[in-house]
Design a protein around this motif. Sequence first.
Motif, PDB file in Angstrom:
ATOM      1  N   ASP A 162      45.202 117.553  53.469  1.00 52.95           N
ATOM      2  CA  ASP A 162      44.098 116.153  52.255  1.00 52.95           C
ATOM      3  C   ASP A 162      44.064 117.312  51.035  1.00 52.95           C
ATOM      4  O   ASP A 162      42.539 118.289  51.057  1.00 52.95           O
ATOM      5  N   LEU A 163      44.570 116.799  49.624  1.00 52.96           N
ATOM      6  CA  LEU A 163      43.934 117.436  48.197  1.00 52.96           C
ATOM      7  C   LEU A 163      42.295 116.886  48.196  1.00 52.96           C
ATOM      8  O   LEU A 163      42.073 117.759  47.824  1.00 52.96           O
ATOM      9  N   ALA A 164      42.154 116.268  48.708  1.00 56.24           N
ATOM     10  CA  ALA A 164      40.802 115.358  48.627  1.00 56.24           C
ATOM     11  C   ALA A 164      39.497 116.291  48.641  1.00 56.24           C
ATOM     12  O   ALA A 164      38.682 116.289  48.870  1.00 56.24           O
ATOM     13  N   SER A 165      40.105 117.096  50.255  1.00 59.66           N
ATOM     14  CA  SER A 165      39.533 117.555  50.819  1.00 59.66           C
ATOM     15  C   SER A 165      39.394 118.957  50.546  1.00 59.66           C
ATOM     16  O   SER A 165      38.062 119.841  50.922  1.00 59.66           O
ATOM     17  N   ALA A 166      40.291 119.642  49.524  1.00 57.53           N
ATOM     18  CA  ALA A 166      40.011 120.659  49.447  1.00 57.53           C
ATOM     19  C   ALA A 166      38.800 120.687  48.324  1.00 57.53           C
ATOM     20  O   ALA A 166      38.818 121.211  47.069  1.00 57.53           O
ATOM     21  N   ARG A 167      37.294 120.710  48.764  1.00 55.47           N
ATOM     22  CA  ARG A 167      35.950 120.919  47.803  1.00 55.47           C
ATOM     23  C   ARG A 167      34.986 121.851  49.405  1.00 55.47           C
ATOM     24  O   ARG A 167      35.191 121.319  50.459  1.00 55.47           O
ATOM     25  N   ASN A 168      34.704 122.215  48.561  1.00 50.21           N
ATOM     26  CA  ASN A 168      32.526 122.287  49.522  1.00 50.21           C
ATOM     27  C   ASN A 168      33.433 123.473  50.472  1.00 50.21           C
ATOM     28  O   ASN A 168      33.327 123.724  52.101  1.00 50.21           O
ATOM     29  N   GLY A 169      33.835 124.750  49.804  1.00 49.76           N
ATOM     30  CA  GLY A 169      34.150 125.753  50.772  1.00 49.76           C
ATOM     31  C   GLY A 169      35.474 126.129  50.854  1.00 49.76           C
ATOM     32  O   GLY A 169      36.103 126.500  51.672  1.00 49.76           O
ATOM     33  N   THR A 170      36.492 126.022  50.338  1.00 46.21           N
ATOM     34  CA  THR A 170      37.667 126.240  50.467  1.00 46.21           C
ATOM     35  C   THR A 170      37.937 127.538  50.349  1.00 46.21           C
ATOM     36  O   THR A 170      38.104 127.629  49.058  1.00 46.21           O
ATOM     37  N   ILE A 171      39.328 128.297  51.194  1.00 46.18           N
ATOM     38  CA  ILE A 171      39.386 129.169  50.850  1.00 46.18           C
ATOM     39  C   ILE A 171      40.254 129.396  50.899  1.00 46.18           C
ATOM     40  O   ILE A 171      41.389 130.478  50.170  1.00 46.18           O
ATOM     41  N   GLY A 172      41.362 128.306  51.167  1.00 44.18           N
ATOM     42  CA  GLY A 172      43.105 128.317  50.453  1.00 44.18           C
ATOM     43  C   GLY A 172      43.759 127.676  50.269  1.00 44.18           C
ATOM     44  O   GLY A 172      43.070 126.582  50.748  1.00 44.18           O
ATOM     45  N   LEU A 173      44.350 127.308  49.198  1.00 43.81           N
ATOM     46  CA  LEU A 173      45.246 126.568  49.079  1.00 43.81           C
ATOM     47  C   LEU A 173      47.216 126.027  48.993  1.00 43.81           C
ATOM     48  O   LEU A 173      46.626 127.171  48.569  1.00 43.81           O
ATOM     49  N   GLY A 174      47.039 125.271  49.765  1.00 44.87           N
ATOM     50  CA  GLY A 174      48.932 125.304  48.883  1.00 44.87           C
ATOM     51  C   GLY A 174      49.800 124.011  48.402  1.00 44.87           C
ATOM     52  O   GLY A 174      48.695 123.086  49.111  1.00 44.87           O
ATOM     53  N   PHE A 175      49.925 124.512  47.241  1.00 45.62           N
ATOM     54  CA  PHE A 175      49.714 122.843  46.916  1.00 45.62           C
ATOM     55  C   PHE A 175      51.291 123.279  45.377  1.00 45.62           C
ATOM     56  O   PHE A 175      52.018 124.078  45.870  1.00 45.62           O
ATOM     57  N   GLU A 176      50.777 121.545  45.682  1.00 39.31           N
ATOM     58  CA  GLU A 176      52.454 121.340  44.236  1.00 39.31           C
ATOM     59  C   GLU A 176      51.651 120.769  43.251  1.00 39.31           C
ATOM     60  O   GLU A 176      51.219 119.798  43.732  1.00 39.31           O
ATOM     61  N   TYR A 177      52.196 120.174  42.165  1.00 39.80           N
ATOM     62  CA  TYR A 177      51.946 119.434  40.982  1.00 39.80           C
ATOM     63  C   TYR A 177      52.860 119.799  39.457  1.00 39.80           C
ATOM     64  O   TYR A 177      54.323 120.633  39.975  1.00 39.80           O
ATOM     65  N   MET A 178      52.753 119.703  39.037  1.00 44.29           N
ATOM     66  CA  MET A 178      53.390 119.547  38.012  1.00 44.29           C
ATOM     67  C   MET A 178      53.620 120.282  36.422  1.00 44.29           C
ATOM     68  O   MET A 178      51.831 119.797  36.556  1.00 44.29           O
ATOM     69  N   TRP A 179      54.168 121.632  36.106  1.00 42.27           N
ATOM     70  CA  TRP A 179      53.409 122.289  35.077  1.00 42.27           C
ATOM     71  C   TRP A 179      54.180 122.280  34.519  1.00 42.27           C
ATOM     72  O   TRP A 179      55.682 122.919  34.334  1.00 42.27           O
ATOM     73  N   ASN A 180      54.206 121.637  32.648  1.00 42.91           N
ATOM     74  CA  ASN A 180      55.326 122.029  31.706  1.00 42.91           C
ATOM     75  C   ASN A 180      56.574 121.647  32.197  1.00 42.91           C
ATOM     76  O   ASN A 180      57.409 122.204  31.795  1.00 42.91           O
TER      77      ASN A 180
END
Length: 253
Positions: A162-180
């Motif tokens: 859950d992207l919303a849980s990526a807070r308070n000490g996240t050491i790694g994130l697999g992400f996807e989003y729109m850029w340019n």
Amino acid sequence: MHDATFFLTHEEARDPEIPSSLDGEYPAVDAEGQTYLDGNTVHFGTAADLVEERAEDVAVDDTEISTGRKKVLVPRAIDFYADVSTDPGFIGVSSASDGEWFVKRVAAQTGVTVKETRIDVDAFAEYIREQTETADAWNVSHSRDFGGPKEKTTIDYHDAADLASARNGTIGLGFEYMWNDAFVEGVIYESGYVANYSDGLLEEGFAQWVREEVLPFLEIDVDDEETSEQTELPEDEQDRAEVAATDGGADAE
């Protein structure tokens, strides 16, 4: 896929150009540059040198077989991405151990200071949450320190991530989003390791994405004793992350 472990650079470069050096000898650098509308130039390419390693040394005589370790020079090549035209800037190498010589070479040539780096993953996650409604997470890794040798790491994949849980000490994130106007997918780790799996993203596109989207979240780890020893994603975890990006994954702790 493009990936690298990134180092932060400081101070104004005497000359931000990273020239090619191809004369048939080591070290060798094959560099390209892309200049953007703001006048900054991102460099990328391949570099190679003889890197010192330790190999097993075996000696056999009439009475025994003896073994030891000896130093050998092995040719190694790395991909690199660098922009030292800004302060701060960055240098990224696809292998931190094999590319240490290149990082030092760029620092000496351009006059910048290179620092060990960490990435504020919590802040990066907050940034993409606020910038786009299409942002999502397929891997969220946390680490909790319970004192002494007690530490717990949790990794949530796909539906559990859950992207919303990526807070308070996240050491790694697999992400996807729109850029340019392009869909980007990858992983980013506190240790400084970044990978982008997006189809069709060329080297200059990856370097530009790092400059615009990752550089603002690079930080110097001021306490050398507490600097993470993970300078690049371990091979087994990198394989897991790549598989999870397309085929599914598992929880771990």
